[in-house]
Scaffold this active site. Structure first.
Site, PDB file in Angstrom:
ATOM      1  N   TYR A 155       0.816  -1.128   0.043  1.00 38.30           N
ATOM      2  CA  TYR A 155      -0.073   0.084   0.032  1.00 38.30           C
ATOM      3  C   TYR A 155       0.940   1.302  -0.142  1.00 38.30           C
ATOM      4  O   TYR A 155       0.662   2.059  -0.777  1.00 38.30           O
ATOM      5  CB  TYR A 155      -0.900   0.041   1.397  1.00 38.30           C
ATOM      6  CG  TYR A 155      -1.881   1.098   1.213  1.00 38.30           C
ATOM      7  CD1 TYR A 155      -3.030   1.014   0.486  1.00 38.30           C
ATOM      8  CD2 TYR A 155      -1.723   2.160   2.444  1.00 38.30           C
ATOM      9  CE1 TYR A 155      -3.843   2.281   0.509  1.00 38.30           C
ATOM     10  CE2 TYR A 155      -2.716   3.154   2.420  1.00 38.30           C
ATOM     11  CZ  TYR A 155      -3.599   3.277   1.405  1.00 38.30           C
ATOM     12  OH  TYR A 155      -4.659   4.360   1.460  1.00 38.30           O
TER      13      TYR A 155
HETATM   14  P1  NAD Z   1     -13.432   2.362   0.583  1.00 31.17           P
HETATM   15  O1  NAD Z   1     -12.914   0.941   0.436  1.00 31.17           O
HETATM   16  O2  NAD Z   1     -14.572   2.754   1.454  1.00 31.17           O
HETATM   17  O3  NAD Z   1     -13.805   2.630  -0.808  1.00 31.17           O
HETATM   18  C1  NAD Z   1     -13.146   2.454  -1.944  1.00 31.17           C
HETATM   19  C2  NAD Z   1     -13.691   2.547  -3.309  1.00 31.17           C
HETATM   20  O4  NAD Z   1     -13.174   2.097  -4.277  1.00 31.17           O
HETATM   21  C3  NAD Z   1     -15.142   1.502  -3.186  1.00 31.17           C
HETATM   22  O5  NAD Z   1     -16.640   2.433  -3.716  1.00 31.17           O
HETATM   23  C4  NAD Z   1     -14.623   0.319  -3.969  1.00 31.17           C
HETATM   24  O6  NAD Z   1     -15.555  -0.295  -4.834  1.00 31.17           O
HETATM   25  C5  NAD Z   1     -13.724   1.216  -5.144  1.00 31.17           C
HETATM   26  N1  NAD Z   1     -12.738   0.159  -5.538  1.00 31.17           N
HETATM   27  C6  NAD Z   1     -11.788  -0.700  -5.053  1.00 31.17           C
HETATM   28  N2  NAD Z   1     -11.140  -1.416  -5.890  1.00 31.17           N
HETATM   29  C7  NAD Z   1     -11.684  -1.043  -7.164  1.00 31.17           C
HETATM   30  C8  NAD Z   1     -11.181  -1.312  -8.480  1.00 31.17           C
HETATM   31  N3  NAD Z   1     -10.235  -2.355  -8.613  1.00 31.17           N
HETATM   32  N4  NAD Z   1     -11.970  -0.866  -9.553  1.00 31.17           N
HETATM   33  C9  NAD Z   1     -12.780  -0.089  -9.136  1.00 31.17           C
HETATM   34  N5  NAD Z   1     -13.286   0.414  -8.152  1.00 31.17           N
HETATM   35  C10 NAD Z   1     -12.614  -0.083  -7.053  1.00 31.17           C
HETATM   36  O7  NAD Z   1     -12.256   3.065   0.782  1.00 31.17           O
HETATM   37  P2  NAD Z   1     -12.060   4.720   1.315  1.00 31.17           P
HETATM   38  O8  NAD Z   1     -11.594   4.703   2.496  1.00 31.17           O
HETATM   39  O9  NAD Z   1     -13.225   5.416   0.612  1.00 31.17           O
HETATM   40  O10 NAD Z   1     -10.713   5.191   0.271  1.00 31.17           O
HETATM   41  C11 NAD Z   1     -10.980   5.942  -0.698  1.00 31.17           C
HETATM   42  C12 NAD Z   1      -9.393   6.370  -1.261  1.00 31.17           C
HETATM   43  O11 NAD Z   1      -8.889   7.372  -0.123  1.00 31.17           O
HETATM   44  C13 NAD Z   1      -8.339   5.132  -1.375  1.00 31.17           C
HETATM   45  O12 NAD Z   1      -7.609   5.428  -2.531  1.00 31.17           O
HETATM   46  C14 NAD Z   1      -7.689   5.142   0.057  1.00 31.17           C
HETATM   47  O13 NAD Z   1      -6.587   4.597  -0.393  1.00 31.17           O
HETATM   48  C15 NAD Z   1      -7.555   6.712   0.150  1.00 31.17           C
HETATM   49  N6  NAD Z   1      -7.206   6.832   1.705  1.00 31.17           N
HETATM   50  C16 NAD Z   1      -7.973   6.433   2.451  1.00 31.17           C
HETATM   51  C17 NAD Z   1      -7.854   6.774   3.977  1.00 31.17           C
HETATM   52  C18 NAD Z   1      -8.768   6.152   4.985  1.00 31.17           C
HETATM   53  O14 NAD Z   1      -8.441   6.267   6.185  1.00 31.17           O
HETATM   54  N7  NAD Z   1     -10.019   5.765   4.765  1.00 31.17           N
HETATM   55  C19 NAD Z   1      -6.622   7.415   4.210  1.00 31.17           C
HETATM   56  C20 NAD Z   1      -5.862   7.873   3.255  1.00 31.17           C
HETATM   57  C21 NAD Z   1      -6.156   7.343   1.947  1.00 31.17           C
END
Ligand code: NAD
Length: 259
Positions: A155
């Site tokens: 990651y």
């Molecule tokens: P989440 O898992 O709730 O949502 C992720 C979304 O991406 C979902 O709708 C899922 O269906 C979609 N997805 C995943 N893999 C996919 C693929 N191969 N093809 C198409 N769609 C796909 O996660 P989140 O927390 O909302 O994270 C969103 C972004 O923010 C991500 O890039 C994550 O790395 C980043 N992020 C999140 C956090 C946190 O604390 N939640 C912190 C830093 C960065």
């Protein structure tokens, strides 16, 4: 504010979590939304429509080159061949292994979704923006795009690489009027972070509460950030409010990261 009236915004990974909040926030400022996600996104569509804007969902796995090209073509038809903003947000938590124990398939899966998926979607959208001589691209990176984190090499490396991609795209596309930036959130309140903390708790022999307290205490503001706080930073980077900014990555971490 209504900074995106009649603008056309593609958001990946907007079926749930942060992406859903970003979609809804753009719609409230006047944008129509195309969601690219491998899950159904009925709830997101309902939220956008409640804000009085149009939304269509184009199902695709961002790792699949053919499916991405098809989905972006369909989104372009929905938008009459104009895309003003691309938000690359789809992402996968990755696996929880020390590098010495990391199966190659796990490493590849995370890099494929987070890095290659972002490249594929961006590559498919760029010709539309280049033809229009304008556009803004914003990518969700992470606080771990700027530091290491044990158990999360797949990651972490995918997110560091996204900052390299952001800077390269910014250099390649400034002459076309396209700005490319990233956001580096700290832990974001929501379902996903609970899952991430549970994995760390198990692997590190701690309780989930202990992991949460440690992560909160790492930020001077002593808290996680909200999805709305990340969305508003994304909208700043997608709007003319940041018209002189490209190739940048903004930390939204409650002060946890300062450079
Ligand atoms: P989440 O898992 O709730 O949502 C992720 C979304 O991406 C979902 O709708 C899922 O269906 C979609 N997805 C995943 N893999 C996919 C693929 N191969 N093809 C198409 N769609 C796909 O996660 P989140 O927390 O909302 O994270 C969103 C972004 O923010 C991500 O890039 C994550 O790395 C980043 N992020 C999140 C956090 C946190 O604390 N939640 C912190 C830093 C960065």
């Amino acid at each position: 504010m209504s900074r995106f009236v009649n603008q056309r915004v593609i958001i990946t990974g907007a079926a749930a979590g942060l992406g859903q909040v970003i979609a809804s926030a753009f719609a409230r400022e006047g944008a129509d939304i195309a969601v690219l996600d491998f899950q159904a996104a009925d709830e997101t569509r309902a939220l956008v429509e409640q804000a009085g804007r149009r939304c269509q969902v184009f199902r695709c796995d961002v790792r699949d080159e053919h499916a991405v090209n098809e989905a972006v073509s369909a989104a372009a038809r929905f938008f009459d061949q104009r895309v003003d903003v691309l938000v690359n947000n789809a992402g996968f938590n990755g696996h929880y292994n020390l590098v010495k124990d990391m199966p190659l398939a796990q490493w590849r899966e995370t890099l494929d979704i987070n890095l290659t998926g972002t490249m594929l979607v961006t590559r498919a959208v760029l010709p539309l923006m280049i033809a229009a001589k304008r556009g803004a691209i914003v990518t969700t990176a992470s606080n771990v795009a700027r530091r290491g984190l044990p158990l999360r090499a797949d990651y972490v490396c995918s997110k560091w690489a996204l900052l390299g991609l952001t800077q390269t795209l910014a250099l390649e596309n400034a002459e076309h009027g396209i700005r490319v930036n990233a956001v580096c959130p700290g832990p974001v309140e929501g379902e996903r972070i609970k899952d991430v903390m549970a994995h760390h708790a198990t692997k590190e022999g701690k309780s989930i509460e202990q992991v949460r307290r440690e992560w909160e205490a790492a930020a001077p503001m002593n808290r996680f950030v909200t999805p709305e706080e990340v969305a508003s930073t994304m909208m700043f980077l997608a709007s003319t409010d940041s018209s002189a900014m490209t190739g940048q990555a903004l930390n939204v971490t409650g002060g946890f990261l300062m450079t």
